[in-house]
Design a protein around this motif. Structure first.
Motif, PDB file in Angstrom:
ATOM      1  N   PRO A 171       0.891   6.921   7.243  1.00  0.00           N
ATOM      2  CA  PRO A 171       1.100   7.585   8.283  1.00  0.00           C
ATOM      3  C   PRO A 171       1.218   6.935   9.440  1.00  0.00           C
ATOM      4  CG  PRO A 171      -1.014   8.063   7.728  1.00  0.00           C
ATOM      5  CD  PRO A 171      -0.517   7.068   6.905  1.00  0.00           C
ATOM      6  N   ALA A 172       2.377   7.546  10.469  1.00  0.00           N
ATOM      7  CA  ALA A 172       2.406   6.902  11.411  1.00  0.00           C
ATOM      8  C   ALA A 172       1.241   6.914  12.446  1.00  0.00           C
ATOM      9  CB  ALA A 172       3.430   7.334  12.378  1.00  0.00           C
ATOM     10  N   PRO A 179      -4.926   1.355   8.164  1.00  0.00           N
ATOM     11  CA  PRO A 179      -5.799   0.690   7.094  1.00  0.00           C
ATOM     12  C   PRO A 179      -5.214  -0.693   6.582  1.00  0.00           C
ATOM     13  CG  PRO A 179      -4.710   2.666   6.030  1.00  0.00           C
ATOM     14  CD  PRO A 179      -4.412   2.476   7.482  1.00  0.00           C
ATOM     15  N   LEU A 180      -5.980  -1.711   6.594  1.00  0.00           N
ATOM     16  CA  LEU A 180      -5.267  -3.098   6.196  1.00  0.00           C
ATOM     17  C   LEU A 180      -6.410  -3.833   5.583  1.00  0.00           C
ATOM     18  CD1 LEU A 180      -2.946  -3.932   9.090  1.00  0.00           C
ATOM     19  CD2 LEU A 180      -2.059  -3.369   6.625  1.00  0.00           C
ATOM     20  N   PRO A 211       1.008  -1.223   0.157  1.00  0.00           N
ATOM     21  CA  PRO A 211      -0.066   0.002   0.089  1.00  0.00           C
ATOM     22  C   PRO A 211       0.841   1.024   0.154  1.00  0.00           C
ATOM     23  CG  PRO A 211       0.217  -0.862   2.170  1.00  0.00           C
ATOM     24  CD  PRO A 211       0.687  -1.909   1.336  1.00  0.00           C
ATOM     25  N   ARG A 212       0.325   2.267  -0.320  1.00  0.00           N
ATOM     26  CA  ARG A 212       1.166   3.600  -0.457  1.00  0.00           C
ATOM     27  C   ARG A 212       1.705   4.008   1.084  1.00  0.00           C
ATOM     28  NH1 ARG A 212      -4.184   4.504  -1.401  1.00  0.00           N
ATOM     29  NH2 ARG A 212      -5.141   5.897   0.323  1.00  0.00           N
TER      30      ARG A 212
END
Lengths: 195, 752
Positions: A39-40, A63-64, A35-36
């Motif tokens: 962010p942390a 997001p997964l 994925p792109r």
């Protein structure tokens, strides 16, 4: 390093900051394109599971895909359940730090980033257990099973986006109470709504 | 007739009542069919209940995607119960990969601007959990407005939602940076915590923001100081520590602001010292704050005294009975061992104690830290501890421990004997876990320590007699016994107890190694060669050795067979040369980690002597003759190598030409001989990793129709200047050909 140096070195395992490969590893493992860059988030996810490995709550702050989540859950549950009782609460898994603690028959398991403080994460877990305990009155696994949505609601008043939002126990419990009051219909006996 | 749908808790009961997986599946499939039907029918009253059930089975691993649209409907409903479950469903079933997720943007927008506080809370929570970049861009204005709302309940959530938005859409930083200054004046802990998290996120993403927020360092210091000095608060204290969550977050921000900035670091210096000394360490909450303080001290430009204090706190952590605390201490000390070496050294005894930890992740860290702390003054004591650890450590740490010990021994060995003893001990304890070059290193070491030959061979003999299973040890021992067998039998080494060994015992031991099923092919090679060497070292009649050698001439292992055949030939046809061939190897100069390179070179160079297409025969004396032919040949005549796998063999010297690093252009080939279709070519390579070395390959080709038999090619090369003397003998067209010639026209590039 000159050729012929042993794999171990005196500066071995200096943790690498900023190596945020986690979803890439998961995605690659699930056979997809990475994925792109994500962010942390301080806390990546929190899982609650029983000693038999049954999932009781899963809160994901990154997001997964469902497939990736299942794979991670399966592997992590296996890893944590394999730990002996006398081992410490921290382990390194992929490029994340895992903090886990067992309360009665439930394992509370959080994944945090490299720069996060493991000891305070233990406090986060403990605070969550205290909140559940106060709400359900001597909470046990069955409460979490039969009222799983409540467990989520309580968590969502304590953490937001993977960060601590409220450090006062009183305020969290008050918020839940007020929300419960708004629910229609109400079941008098439990004083908690039943679906 | 409408069948009333199951209540959530009834469904859960039913599922739990299932005795088998198949039964559970059946129950769930049946119920999901009802739920689907209910969704299709569009029943608004029970929709929340249906979705709740669906979310439950989703957690058990069953598919629930058909509930996604229902989440939308529930969120759009006016009932709070519906919204609560709907938003939960959205967080569990929707994410930015599904296009459907955008459809809730409008509902969220409405709820944020018009909803009651709990509804706003739900919307913010969902947005910060699964909000995609597009959603964040769309809803940023709404969230910004909520930052200034009077209700702390909503504001604290809005602030953390802003954190999420910045993570997804960094450009939104410009929207959320301005309100921070004012928010920092709030007294509500939740708002303060959120604000500090927000500022942290802004600073980590933008150097400009970092510079901007440096000016709040004094304010942060003030807030933290107030927290630390204020008394117990029922609402926020944990184990006597005031709001540790907030303290930790402030300390983190201070770390980021103070990093590489002298002035900010100075401003926070006193406060950090105060927190470090006053925090209650009896429970985890206090230690969490203390730990964060230590991390901050070590990362900013703190005063030297403060750094030492921080390292000492970690040292104290190492003594804590809570193994979690010991874990973070070991991890942190490992990070600091390079930059603050002497401070960490002071805690070496405690670190070494941690080797005895039962938890492998702790003992692993203790091992790494211990190895990092070895230096020339503590090497003996440390090695003792580490070797004790090696004997009892878990198997997955063995390899690292062994290689760590060997590396440290190489760097800090006080004496050669100690070094040999150390390597010996590692080979006996953890022989199977050492790296491949340990054998080479040890033989080099022993070979170079002439005064210790007798000592080494005796110790190795004893070790071998006890145990022939550890391959690296066996290989070294075999090599040693072969080389120094005479010293072994002489029996007069002062450093160990006198040992009376007789020849038969030694031969028996080597034969045992040769025959053992535990011995690797390489090991057997060592043993065979050692036996061969002993034929010149021992006084007996060599019958036993000859027997073994001849038996192995029909061994199935090709390598071993070849060796045996050649040795056998040595006995039968070239016995007069045997002593010369099997003489002790000369001492090789070693440049430390070049050992691998030399091993490689000697292997490549060994190919040189086999350039001929016919199996070679020992060429010893002819080579000596050739060298005599060269004028200026030094008295230090090199003995030809035996086909011995030991590295650093004498052959290296033949090619050890004095050269400076060459130009990168490849050196052209050179044809040096041609006669009736038989041609000899030289090609030259300088290996890039060792440009001082020149590898010359001789290729002999037969272009004629007649066969060439009994081909022997011998080369001699003096050290300087570079020339090559070649001698060829072969049979061709029923004639015996012998040619001796010198090659003077080697390409210029090959020799400068």
């Amino acid at each position: 390093m000159p050729a012929g140096c042993p794999p171990h070195s005196t500066t071995a395992s200096l943790p690498q900051h900023g190596d945020r490969g986690f979803p890439f590893a998961a995605a690659a493992a699930a056979g997809q394109a990475p994925p792109r860059p994500r962010p942390a988030a301080a806390m990546q996810f929190m899982l609650l599971f029983s000693r038999q490995g049954k999932l009781r709550l899963q809160k994901w702050y990154v997001p997964l895909s469902d497939k990736e989540k299942k794979k991670i859950t399966r592997e992590l549950v296996q890893t944590v359940l394999a730990r002996k009782p006398k081992m410490c609460s921290f382990l390194e898994w992929r490029d994340l730090k895992i903090v886990y603690k067992r309360y009665a028959s439930l394992y509370f398991c959080c994944a945090i980033e490299d720069q996060d403080n493991e000891l305070i994460t233990l406090e986060i877990i403990h605070r969550y257990v205290e909140l559940l305990d106060k709400y359900f009155g001597s909470v046990c696994e069955l409460d979490i099973i039969f009222n799983f949505e409540k467990a989520y609601f309580i968590l969502d008043e304590f953490l937001l986006g993977g960060e601590v939002q409220e450090t006062s126990k009183k305020n969290v419990l008050k918020a839940i109470e007020q929300a419960d009051l708004l629910q229609e219909p109400r079941h008098e006996y439990f004083n908690v709504p039943v679906y | 007739m409408v069948v009333p749908s199951l209540k959530l808790q009834d469904l859960i009961e039913e599922i739990r009542g299932a005795k088998t997986q198949a039964q559970e599946r059946e129950v769930i499939q049946k119920e999901c069919a009802h739920i689907r039907a209910s969704f299709r029918d569009g029943d608004p009253v029970h929709r929340h209940r249906q979705l709740a059930k669906l979310l439950y089975v989703h957690m058990l691993g069953y598919p629930a995607h058909f509930g996604q649209m229902e989440c939308l409907k529930l969120i759009a409903s006016s009932r709070f119960t519906d919204k609560r479950v709907g938003y939960l469903g959205a967080m569990l079933l929707l994410d930015e990969r599904h296009d459907a997720h955008l459809l809730i943007t409008n509902s969220i927008k409405n709820d944020l601007s018009q909803g009651i506080q709990p509804v706003q809370g739900l919307a913010l929570c969902t947005l910060s959990t699964m909000g995609s970049a597009e959603m964040c861009r769309d809803l940023a204005p709404e969230v910004e407005k909520l930052l200034l709302q009077p209700s702390p309940y909503v504001r604290k959530k809005a602030i953390l939602t802003a954190v999420h938005m910045i993570r997804k859409v960094p450009e939104l930083s410009s929207v959320f940076l301005p309100p921070c200054a004012q928010l920092l004046h709030e007294r509500h802990h939740g708002i303060l915590l959120g604000t500090i998290t927000l500022i942290t996120e802004l600073c980590e993403r933008s150097p400009a923001a970092l510079r901007h927020f440096r000016k709040v360092v004094p304010q942060l210091v003030h807030i933290l100081r107030t927290l630390v000095t204020m008394g117990y608060s029922t609402e926020h204290s944990i184990s006597g520590v005031s709001d540790p969550f907030l303290q930790v977050q402030i300390l983190r921000l201070l770390r980021i602001l103070g990093r590489n900035h002298e002035e900010s670091s100075e401003t926070m210096n006193d406060l950090l010292a105060q927190v470090a000394t006053n925090t209650d360490t009896s429970r985890n909450a206090g230690n969490a704050v203390l730990f964060e303080t230590v991390l901050t001290i070590m990362d900013i430009r703190s005063a030297a005294g403060l750094r030492v204090l921080a390292v000492n706190i970690l040292g104290r952590f190492l003594l804590n009975s809570d193994r979690n605390i010991r874990y973070v201490a070991l991890t942190s000390l490992l990070r600091l061992v390079q930059s603050d070496h002497s401070a960490v050294q002071r805690h070496r005894p405690t670190v070494v104690e941690c080797l005895r930890e039962t938890d492998a992740s702790l003992s692993r860290r203790a091992l790494e830290l211990s190895l990092a702390l070895v230096n020339s003054s503590n090497v003996r004591a440390m090695m003792q501890e580490l070797q004790a650890f090696l004997e009892s450590c878990p198997p997955d740490l063995r390899a690292d421990c062994a290689s760590g010990i060997l590396l440290a021994a190489e760097r800090f060995a006080p004496t050669k004997r100690w070094h040999i003893d150390t390597i010996l001990h590692v080979l006996t304890t953890a022989g199977t876990h050492v790296r491949d070059d340990a054998v080479a290193n040890l033989t080099q070491l022993i070979g170079g320590a002439q005064e210790l030959h007798a000592y080494s061979v005796r110790r190795l003999y004893n070790a071998l007699a006890e145990d022939i299973s550890q391959q690296p040890l066996v290989q070294v021992a075999a090599w040693c016994i072969g080389e120094y067998g005479d010293l072994l039998l002489a029996g007069n080494c002062e450093e160990i107890e006198p040992l009376q060994v007789d020849e038969e015992e030694v031969l028996a031991l080597l034969e045992k190694v040769l025959q053992s099923h535990m011995s690797l092919p390489a090991t057997r090679g060592y043993a065979l060669t050692a036996l061969m060497k002993l034929s010149t070292r021992l006084c007996g009649d060599n019958n036993r050795i000859r027997q073994v050698v001849s038996i192995y001439g029909s061994c199935l292992d090709v390598e071993l067979q070849q060796r045996a055949v050649e040795y056998d030939t040595l006995f039968r046809k070239y016995d007069h040369m045997r002593a010369a061939i099997l003489e002790k190897m000369p001492l090789v100069e070693r440049d430390g980690p070049q050992a691998d390179e030399e091993a490689k070179e000697s292997k490549e160079a060994a190919q040189l002597s086999e350039a001929a297409p016919v199996p070679t025969e020992p060429q010893a004396s002819q080579l000596l003759d050739l060298l005599d032919l060269l004028d200026g040949a030094s008295g230090d005549v090199q003995h030809p190598p035996h086909l011995d796998p030991s590295p650093g063999g004498a052959l290296v010297h033949l090619l050890d030409l004095p050269c400076v690093p060459p130009p990168p252009a490849p050196i052209p080939d050179l044809k040096v001989f041609e006669r009736e279709g038989v041609q000899l070519n030289l090609s030259f390579i300088r290996p890039p990793e060792n440009p001082a070395l020149l590898l010359i390959t001789i290729t002999a080709t037969n272009f004629s129709e007649g066969d060439v038999t009994h081909f022997i090619c011998q080369a001699a090369v003096p050290k300087a200047p570079l020339r090559l003397k070649l001698r060829l003998t072969y049979d061709h067209f029923h004639q015996s050909v012998q040619e001796i010639f010198e090659v003077n026209n080697l390409p210029v590039e090959s020799w400068q």
